[in-house]
Write a protein that holds these residues in place. Sequence first.
Motif, PDB file in Angstrom:
ATOM      1  N   SER A  47     -28.117   7.827  -0.932  1.00  0.00           N
ATOM      2  CA  SER A  47     -28.549   8.451  -2.183  1.00  0.00           C
ATOM      3  C   SER A  47     -30.061   8.563  -2.230  1.00  0.00           C
ATOM      4  CB  SER A  47     -28.055   7.613  -3.366  1.00  0.00           C
ATOM      5  OG  SER A  47     -28.556   8.144  -4.565  1.00  0.00           O
ATOM      6  N   SER A  48     -30.537   9.581  -2.955  1.00  0.00           N
ATOM      7  CA  SER A  48     -31.982   9.705  -3.145  1.00  0.00           C
ATOM      8  C   SER A  48     -32.456   8.790  -4.268  1.00  0.00           C
ATOM      9  CB  SER A  48     -32.347  11.162  -3.428  1.00  0.00           C
ATOM     10  OG  SER A  48     -31.480  11.682  -4.407  1.00  0.00           O
ATOM     11  N   SER A  49     -31.521   8.222  -5.033  1.00  0.00           N
ATOM     12  CA  SER A  49     -31.926   7.227  -6.031  1.00  0.00           C
ATOM     13  C   SER A  49     -31.197   5.912  -5.764  1.00  0.00           C
ATOM     14  CB  SER A  49     -31.610   7.729  -7.440  1.00  0.00           C
ATOM     15  OG  SER A  49     -30.248   8.062  -7.528  1.00  0.00           O
ATOM     16  N   GLU A  50     -31.636   4.859  -6.445  1.00  0.00           N
ATOM     17  CA  GLU A  50     -31.105   3.529  -6.143  1.00  0.00           C
ATOM     18  C   GLU A  50     -29.588   3.454  -6.383  1.00  0.00           C
ATOM     19  OE1 GLU A  50     -33.053  -0.873  -6.415  1.00  0.00           O
ATOM     20  OE2 GLU A  50     -34.076   0.885  -7.215  1.00  0.00           O
ATOM     21  N   ILE A  51     -28.893   2.694  -5.540  1.00  0.00           N
ATOM     22  CA  ILE A  51     -27.431   2.598  -5.582  1.00  0.00           C
ATOM     23  C   ILE A  51     -27.047   1.269  -6.222  1.00  0.00           C
ATOM     24  CG2 ILE A  51     -25.336   2.534  -4.158  1.00  0.00           C
ATOM     25  CD1 ILE A  51     -27.196   3.959  -1.959  1.00  0.00           C
ATOM     26  N   SER A 101     -34.780   9.206   6.803  1.00  0.00           N
ATOM     27  CA  SER A 101     -34.921  10.297   5.841  1.00  0.00           C
ATOM     28  C   SER A 101     -35.317   9.773   4.460  1.00  0.00           C
ATOM     29  CB  SER A 101     -33.600  11.069   5.731  1.00  0.00           C
ATOM     30  OG  SER A 101     -33.124  11.445   7.003  1.00  0.00           O
ATOM     31  N   ASP A 102     -35.745   8.505   4.399  1.00  0.00           N
ATOM     32  CA  ASP A 102     -36.175   7.877   3.152  1.00  0.00           C
ATOM     33  C   ASP A 102     -35.110   7.874   2.065  1.00  0.00           C
ATOM     34  OD1 ASP A 102     -38.698   7.028   3.942  1.00  0.00           O
ATOM     35  OD2 ASP A 102     -39.527   9.039   3.655  1.00  0.00           O
ATOM     36  N   LEU A 103     -33.871   7.704   2.469  1.00  0.00           N
ATOM     37  CA  LEU A 103     -32.787   7.623   1.486  1.00  0.00           C
ATOM     38  C   LEU A 103     -32.458   6.155   1.206  1.00  0.00           C
ATOM     39  CD1 LEU A 103     -30.402  10.352   2.938  1.00  0.00           C
ATOM     40  CD2 LEU A 103     -31.783  10.536   0.849  1.00  0.00           C
ATOM     41  N   PHE A 104     -31.909   5.895   0.023  1.00  0.00           N
ATOM     42  CA  PHE A 104     -31.340   4.579  -0.248  1.00  0.00           C
ATOM     43  C   PHE A 104     -29.980   4.509   0.438  1.00  0.00           C
ATOM     44  CE2 PHE A 104     -34.298   5.066  -3.750  1.00  0.00           C
ATOM     45  CZ  PHE A 104     -34.879   3.809  -3.824  1.00  0.00           C
ATOM     46  N   LEU A 105     -29.599   3.305   0.836  1.00  0.00           N
ATOM     47  CA  LEU A 105     -28.338   3.166   1.556  1.00  0.00           C
ATOM     48  C   LEU A 105     -27.687   1.824   1.243  1.00  0.00           C
ATOM     49  CD1 LEU A 105     -27.590   3.958   5.186  1.00  0.00           C
ATOM     50  CD2 LEU A 105     -27.525   1.575   4.561  1.00  0.00           C
ATOM     51  N   LYS A 106     -26.370   1.852   1.088  1.00  0.00           N
ATOM     52  CA  LYS A 106     -25.603   0.603   1.066  1.00  0.00           C
ATOM     53  C   LYS A 106     -24.392   0.820   1.944  1.00  0.00           C
ATOM     54  CE  LYS A 106     -26.938  -1.930  -3.002  1.00  0.00           C
ATOM     55  NZ  LYS A 106     -26.507  -2.818  -4.096  1.00  0.00           N
ATOM     56  N   GLN A 148     -26.422  12.585  -3.242  1.00  0.00           N
ATOM     57  CA  GLN A 148     -25.604  11.395  -3.080  1.00  0.00           C
ATOM     58  C   GLN A 148     -24.413  11.703  -2.179  1.00  0.00           C
ATOM     59  OE1 GLN A 148     -24.593   9.443  -6.773  1.00  0.00           O
ATOM     60  NE2 GLN A 148     -23.201   8.039  -5.751  1.00  0.00           N
ATOM     61  N   ASN A 149     -24.240  10.925  -1.132  1.00  0.00           N
ATOM     62  CA  ASN A 149     -23.066  11.033  -0.249  1.00  0.00           C
ATOM     63  C   ASN A 149     -22.351   9.686  -0.247  1.00  0.00           C
ATOM     64  OD1 ASN A 149     -24.343  13.138   2.514  1.00  0.00           O
ATOM     65  ND2 ASN A 149     -23.657  13.673   0.461  1.00  0.00           N
ATOM     66  N   ASP A 150     -21.127   9.688  -0.728  1.00  0.00           N
ATOM     67  CA  ASP A 150     -20.308   8.473  -0.663  1.00  0.00           C
ATOM     68  C   ASP A 150     -19.225   8.685   0.381  1.00  0.00           C
ATOM     69  OD1 ASP A 150     -21.741   7.066  -2.519  1.00  0.00           O
ATOM     70  OD2 ASP A 150     -20.531   7.720  -4.217  1.00  0.00           O
ATOM     71  N   ILE A 151     -19.278   7.876   1.428  1.00  0.00           N
ATOM     72  CA  ILE A 151     -18.429   8.112   2.595  1.00  0.00           C
ATOM     73  C   ILE A 151     -17.559   6.889   2.891  1.00  0.00           C
ATOM     74  CG2 ILE A 151     -18.424   8.648   5.069  1.00  0.00           C
ATOM     75  CD1 ILE A 151     -21.332   9.736   4.644  1.00  0.00           C
ATOM     76  N   ILE A 152     -16.253   7.121   3.044  1.00  0.00           N
ATOM     77  CA  ILE A 152     -15.370   6.057   3.550  1.00  0.00           C
ATOM     78  C   ILE A 152     -15.194   6.287   5.050  1.00  0.00           C
ATOM     79  CG2 ILE A 152     -13.039   5.081   3.521  1.00  0.00           C
ATOM     80  CD1 ILE A 152     -14.137   4.536   0.859  1.00  0.00           C
ATOM     81  N   LEU A 153     -15.539   5.285   5.842  1.00  0.00           N
ATOM     82  CA  LEU A 153     -15.288   5.340   7.284  1.00  0.00           C
ATOM     83  C   LEU A 153     -14.031   4.532   7.561  1.00  0.00           C
ATOM     84  CD1 LEU A 153     -18.908   4.586   8.477  1.00  0.00           C
ATOM     85  CD2 LEU A 153     -17.703   6.726   8.847  1.00  0.00           C
ATOM     86  N   ALA A 168     -18.092  15.602  11.137  1.00  0.00           N
ATOM     87  CA  ALA A 168     -18.416  15.316   9.732  1.00  0.00           C
ATOM     88  C   ALA A 168     -19.824  15.760   9.370  1.00  0.00           C
ATOM     89  CB  ALA A 168     -18.268  13.813   9.471  1.00  0.00           C
ATOM     90  N   SER A 169     -20.653  15.981  10.392  1.00  0.00           N
ATOM     91  CA  SER A 169     -22.086  16.190  10.140  1.00  0.00           C
ATOM     92  C   SER A 169     -22.408  17.386   9.232  1.00  0.00           C
ATOM     93  CB  SER A 169     -22.854  16.282  11.467  1.00  0.00           C
ATOM     94  OG  SER A 169     -22.442  17.429  12.195  1.00  0.00           O
ATOM     95  N   PRO A 170     -21.618  18.493   9.262  1.00  0.00           N
ATOM     96  CA  PRO A 170     -21.969  19.589   8.351  1.00  0.00           C
ATOM     97  C   PRO A 170     -21.865  19.200   6.869  1.00  0.00           C
ATOM     98  CG  PRO A 170     -20.410  20.336  10.033  1.00  0.00           C
ATOM     99  CD  PRO A 170     -20.504  18.854  10.147  1.00  0.00           C
ATOM    100  N   PHE A 171     -21.139  18.125   6.580  1.00  0.00           N
ATOM    101  CA  PHE A 171     -20.912  17.734   5.183  1.00  0.00           C
ATOM    102  C   PHE A 171     -21.845  16.606   4.739  1.00  0.00           C
ATOM    103  CE2 PHE A 171     -17.001  18.975   7.363  1.00  0.00           C
ATOM    104  CZ  PHE A 171     -16.749  20.179   6.710  1.00  0.00           C
ATOM    105  N   ILE A 172     -22.627  16.077   5.674  1.00  0.00           N
ATOM    106  CA  ILE A 172     -23.557  14.985   5.352  1.00  0.00           C
ATOM    107  C   ILE A 172     -24.934  15.585   5.109  1.00  0.00           C
ATOM    108  CG2 ILE A 172     -24.572  12.818   6.176  1.00  0.00           C
ATOM    109  CD1 ILE A 172     -22.150  12.532   8.067  1.00  0.00           C
ATOM    110  N   ASP A 173     -25.562  15.205   3.992  1.00  0.00           N
ATOM    111  CA  ASP A 173     -26.842  15.819   3.619  1.00  0.00           C
ATOM    112  C   ASP A 173     -28.027  15.167   4.326  1.00  0.00           C
ATOM    113  OD1 ASP A 173     -25.623  17.664   1.903  1.00  0.00           O
ATOM    114  OD2 ASP A 173     -25.464  16.133   0.347  1.00  0.00           O
ATOM    115  N   ILE A 174     -27.938  15.126   5.638  1.00  0.00           N
ATOM    116  CA  ILE A 174     -29.044  14.622   6.464  1.00  0.00           C
ATOM    117  C   ILE A 174     -29.264  15.680   7.543  1.00  0.00           C
ATOM    118  CG2 ILE A 174     -29.725  12.856   8.152  1.00  0.00           C
ATOM    119  CD1 ILE A 174     -28.107  10.838   6.646  1.00  0.00           C
ATOM    120  N   PRO A 175     -30.513  16.061   7.832  1.00  0.00           N
ATOM    121  CA  PRO A 175     -30.743  17.054   8.882  1.00  0.00           C
ATOM    122  C   PRO A 175     -30.109  16.608  10.206  1.00  0.00           C
ATOM    123  CG  PRO A 175     -32.796  16.547   7.726  1.00  0.00           C
ATOM    124  CD  PRO A 175     -31.764  15.594   7.218  1.00  0.00           C
ATOM    125  N   PHE A 176     -29.474  17.545  10.900  1.00  0.00           N
ATOM    126  CA  PHE A 176     -28.771  17.211  12.147  1.00  0.00           C
ATOM    127  C   PHE A 176     -29.715  16.576  13.164  1.00  0.00           C
ATOM    128  CE2 PHE A 176     -26.514  18.353  16.172  1.00  0.00           C
ATOM    129  CZ  PHE A 176     -25.372  17.611  15.934  1.00  0.00           C
TER     130      PHE A 176
END
Lengths: 539, 195
Positions: free
Chosen positions: B55-59, B29-34, B2-7, B148-156
């Motif tokens: 998130s990998s599960s529903e948000i 990447s087949d993640l859930f997103l809001k 789960q990555n919760d990001i404020i932009l 920010a990319s090193p902290f986001i759990d998505i492959p670069f």
Amino acid sequence: MQKLLLLGDEAIAQAGIDAGMSGVFSYPGTPSTEITEYVRASSEAREKGVVASWCANEKTAAETALGMSYAGKRSMTCMKHVGLNVAADVFLNASITGANGGLIFVVADDPSMHSSQNEQDSRVYGDFAMIPVLEPSNQQEAYDMVYLGFELSEKYGVPVMLRITTRLAHSRSGVARKEARTQNRFRFPENARQFILLPAIARKQYAQLLDKQPAFVQESENSAYNTYMPGQDHSLGIVACGLAFNYLMENYPGRKPPHPVVRVCQYPLPHRQLRRLYDECDRILVIEEGYPVVEQMLKGFLNTGKPISGRLDGALPRTGELNPNLVGEALGIPTGKLASIPDLVASRPPSLCKGCSHIDSMLDLNEALSGHSSGRVFSDIGCYTLGALPPFGSINTCVDMGASITMARGAAAAGMDPAVAVIGDSTFTHSGMTGLLDAVNEGSNITVIILDNATTGMTGGQPSSATGKIEQICRGLGVEEDRIRVINPLKKNHSENTHILREELAHKGVSVIIPRRECIQTLNKRMRTKGRDKQRAEK
Amino acid sequence: MQNDIILAGVGGQGILSIAAIIGYAAVESDLFLKQAEVHGMSQRGGDVQSHLRLSSSEIASDLIPKGKAHMIISVEPMESLRYLPYLSDQGWLITNTEPYVNIPDYPGTVAILAEIQRLPRHVALNAEQIAGELGSRKAANMVVLGAASPFIDIPFAKLEEAIRKVFGSKGEEVVNLNLQAMRTGREVAQNTAAG
């Protein structure tokens, strides 16, 4: 099928296209604008011949949608909450005439007034009109409920309201599409008299609407969107409406609250589920986005039953948008210690864009009025409302669409001289023209400034109904030819423009000044597109 | 996951482009997103923010609860501080240091940077200068995303793919500039991240 990543607004638009909608008719207004924009930009909609049109105002838009419904086709009209005030006449009467083809009023409320002058709750209007109201809690439901809305509308022959709020309108998530349905065929209403609201017929129609009410309640009770969720701890029962359901769930990591919950996403209220919750639990907490509509209904003003909390008793704030923390606190789940915002962080209110023509118009007007006491400028709704803020401080009112001209007229009648109205081009054709006619007919002593940037700017640059027509409209309404002055609001024209403004302020009667220069945003967009096209052509 | 990001940023600075890139990569990447955005009045030079949840599960909620965000990604230094109540005590703050001054009472840059330095986990970089050296200051938002990319759990590689997709219609030159901007931002973060 792969999910589409869509804003709540876009999900509604895509659903309309898929559910066999033949037309959408709207006036732009945050947060509803993106629905109609999406349909207008959709090649699929174009191929299917779906009409997507920006209208002069919400009333003309809703009436057009009703006309399409009369002809047997599915139609939609989209507006912001205050837009429904403008369309309230047709909205309430369409519930009496009923619908032929499916008709959905999509109304987007703006709790916390992110971009609005109030936070009125459209569910009150839905109750007033006695029609079903759907309130999706997420983007997928927003999509699915368009199908449901059209089905309910055609099954019962009534318009249906789809109510969303800013947060859902402007939040994106994955949406799975349903099988597309073809458009309805052209079909006259079976009852040739139902749309003639002469008293004798209207009474019959109204009685029919009342007769349908129990069926609407039954639909709500049987709706998959109004669920009763069991819970072990009956010291509290929770009612969570629409989007508020998500904030409730966010507070329970396993998504399993210990208390029974009734989720409400379809109105009128589902009596059966709510009765069960009330009977089982010691007290009730109502979580809803907007006004305490459901809380008030459950409580009644005598409030003699079990304790019912929500926005009225302070368990939740009376005003503003909800969020997971506010809901958590109402449930006794503390937010914990938070970092604070450093004192040096200054507020950054919105401002007019660099190069905006309104900047020059405000400065011209300030100069022209410099010899008079302040408080004379009645204004309206649009980007130029930002002229109220520093460094301009040019305008003194912003009430509702079109109120600039009419309020200036009232003040002039009270003896104010000069009295000035400042209104945008799109707002002028939305609701300003009739007020100007009044002023001409009465010979009011007002100076009307119609800021013409050839677009509906604040909502992102939709076409304006006024473009290319303002002088003709003013002449047609009876403004004297000499008293219609067009100026170009540029810094280099400041003294000339100020002089013209002073002349018209001094004139005893109706004057119209039209500062005309294209919106800097639409101009930039046009130039970018032009540049790209040129680049492509060269390749 | 789960990555919760404020932009965070100022209306018109391009935080929605950052959101679009992460969003596209998340879906791939087949993640859930809001992702909750700000449209309307504030887009006219006001402070804007976007809540982006992967998130990998529903948000459940479109909004991130206060105190729970894993990171704040900001294209403007003062704006990065406005959302501190959202940041978890383990969270990262990644920000551009170049101020966007459109208000008369904008605070001193030194004081702002001092506030940022006080945070245990932060990356602060002058994204506009970096983007300018690469060819256009307009790519500053992609420098920040890279940081920010090193902290986001998505492959670069998924983020790179998303840039190709989102900027594809603007031509090869724009795609390459933005790719280079993101890569450079990532390198700077990997070399300087304090935490």
